[in-house]
Motif scaffolding. Structure first.
Motif, PDB file in Angstrom:
ATOM      1  N   PRO A 127       0.755  -1.366   0.120  1.00 35.32           N
ATOM      2  CA  PRO A 127      -0.157  -0.257   0.139  1.00 35.32           C
ATOM      3  C   PRO A 127       0.384   1.526   0.196  1.00 35.32           C
ATOM      4  CG  PRO A 127      -0.746  -1.547   1.488  1.00 35.32           C
ATOM      5  CD  PRO A 127       0.416  -2.512   0.751  1.00 35.32           C
TER       6      PRO A 127
ATOM      7  N   TRP B  78      -6.018   7.798  -8.707  1.00 41.19           N
ATOM      8  CA  TRP B  78      -6.255   7.292  -7.397  1.00 41.19           C
ATOM      9  C   TRP B  78      -7.747   6.835  -6.653  1.00 41.19           C
ATOM     10  CZ3 TRP B  78      -4.118   8.115  -2.487  1.00 41.19           C
ATOM     11  CH2 TRP B  78      -3.300   8.890  -1.690  1.00 41.19           C
TER      12      TRP B  78
ATOM     13  N   PRO C 231      -7.437   2.261  -3.734  1.00 36.91           N
ATOM     14  CA  PRO C 231      -8.744   0.734  -3.038  1.00 36.91           C
ATOM     15  C   PRO C 231      -8.295  -0.468  -3.357  1.00 36.91           C
ATOM     16  CG  PRO C 231     -10.125   2.752  -3.259  1.00 36.91           C
ATOM     17  CD  PRO C 231      -8.420   3.522  -4.414  1.00 36.91           C
ATOM     18  N   SER C 232      -8.824  -0.555  -4.334  1.00 35.92           N
ATOM     19  CA  SER C 232      -8.584  -2.155  -4.970  1.00 35.92           C
ATOM     20  C   SER C 232      -7.292  -3.056  -5.008  1.00 35.92           C
ATOM     21  CB  SER C 232      -8.940  -2.682  -6.871  1.00 35.92           C
ATOM     22  OG  SER C 232      -8.457  -1.430  -7.576  1.00 35.92           O
TER      23      SER C 232
ATOM     24  N   ILE D 169      -5.056  -1.982  -2.413  1.00 41.82           N
ATOM     25  CA  ILE D 169      -4.869  -2.395  -1.422  1.00 41.82           C
ATOM     26  C   ILE D 169      -5.265  -3.150  -1.066  1.00 41.82           C
ATOM     27  CG2 ILE D 169      -4.817  -1.091   1.132  1.00 41.82           C
ATOM     28  CD1 ILE D 169      -4.027   1.493  -0.678  1.00 41.82           C
ATOM     29  N   ALA D 170      -6.873  -3.949  -1.366  1.00 43.76           N
ATOM     30  CA  ALA D 170      -7.350  -4.964  -0.734  1.00 43.76           C
ATOM     31  C   ALA D 170      -6.785  -5.890  -1.344  1.00 43.76           C
ATOM     32  CB  ALA D 170      -8.876  -5.008  -1.568  1.00 43.76           C
TER      33      ALA D 170
END
Length: 243
Positions: free
Chosen positions: A65, A79, A83-84, A86-87
């Motif tokens: 991350p 940006w 999220p995807s 990092i998940a």
């Protein structure tokens, strides 16, 4: 292979081999027992190599991350995709930790040292000190991200024709992680990656690890916040230099 699955698999292999070498060195009865810090840092660097080789062509092989956030701050990564990524990194890290436990299950049962078992999942400070431990993670991650910003593609000739290096292109980050571990890693275990630390730490909490101790949740925020601060500082300096 999608970017999401690439980040999952790349991170999973990295953690399997990275935490695997820690287990091989610190758990009682393994053939690698007491192999030492050089063995751990070398194998961790090579674990990063393996992860980058797998994920690189499909996702850019962030596997961290702090890399994703640092690249996004510097304008090198959208940006909206963070999220995807990092998940996926957390899923991969937790999967890799599960495989380490599965592989070394008998050796966990034969090891009395609760701290050694915990170390095969996540990091901890050599000398507990909140400020210095946080600074250690900030500096280690700052070095990682700032140097990554300065990686260049291989080129040849006056027209700078690109040279396809294939898997060899993963060597720079391998050497970078190796030197960070050798030079800066002895203070906190150089997490320099929130997913690498928190994902396996969660697995240590939920898996039936034989004779395990506590999870040191009071320290757990440092290997998360420290790398995030470090990557932000690296991106800020990089942007300032470019002005």
């Amino acid at each position: 292979m999608s970017p999401f699955s690439a980040e999952v698999l790349g991170t999973m292999f990295m953690i399997l081999l990275g935490n695997g070498v820690v287990a091989n060195v610190v758990l009682k009865g393994t053939k690698g027992n007491n192999g030492g810090w050089i063995v751990i840092t070398t194998a961790w660097a090579l674990a990063v190599f393996v992860g980058v080789v797998i994920a690189g062509p499909y996702s850019g092989a962030h596997l961290n991350p702090a890399v994703t956030i640092g690249l996004a701050i510097a304008g090198k990564f959208p940006w909206a995709d963070a999220p995807s990524y990092i998940a996926a990194q957390f899923i991969g890290a937790m999967s890799g930790a599960f495989l380490v436990w599965l592989l070394f299950k008998d050796f966990y049962a034969g090891t009395e040292d609760k701290g050694a078992k915990h170390a095969t999942f996540c990091t901890g400070p050599a000398i507990p000190n909140t400020v210095s431990n946080l600074i250690s993670e900030i500096i280690g991650t700052f070095v990682l991200i700032f140097v990554i910003f300065h990686f260049t593609n291989a080129e040849m000739g006056a027209d700078k024709s690109p040279i396809g290096l294939g898997s060899i292109g993963a060597l720079p980050v391998t050497l970078l992680v190796w030197v960070i571990g050798l030079s800066l890693g002895g203070t906190t275990g150089y997490a320099i990656n929130p997913a690498r630390d928190l994902g396996p730490r969660i697995m240590h909490a939920i898996l039936p690890v034989a004779g395990k101790g506590g999870n040191n949740w009071g320290y757990a925020w440092i290997p998360v916040i420290g790398p995030i601060i470090g990557c932000a500082l690296a991106a800020a300096l990089y942007l300032w230099i470019k002005i």
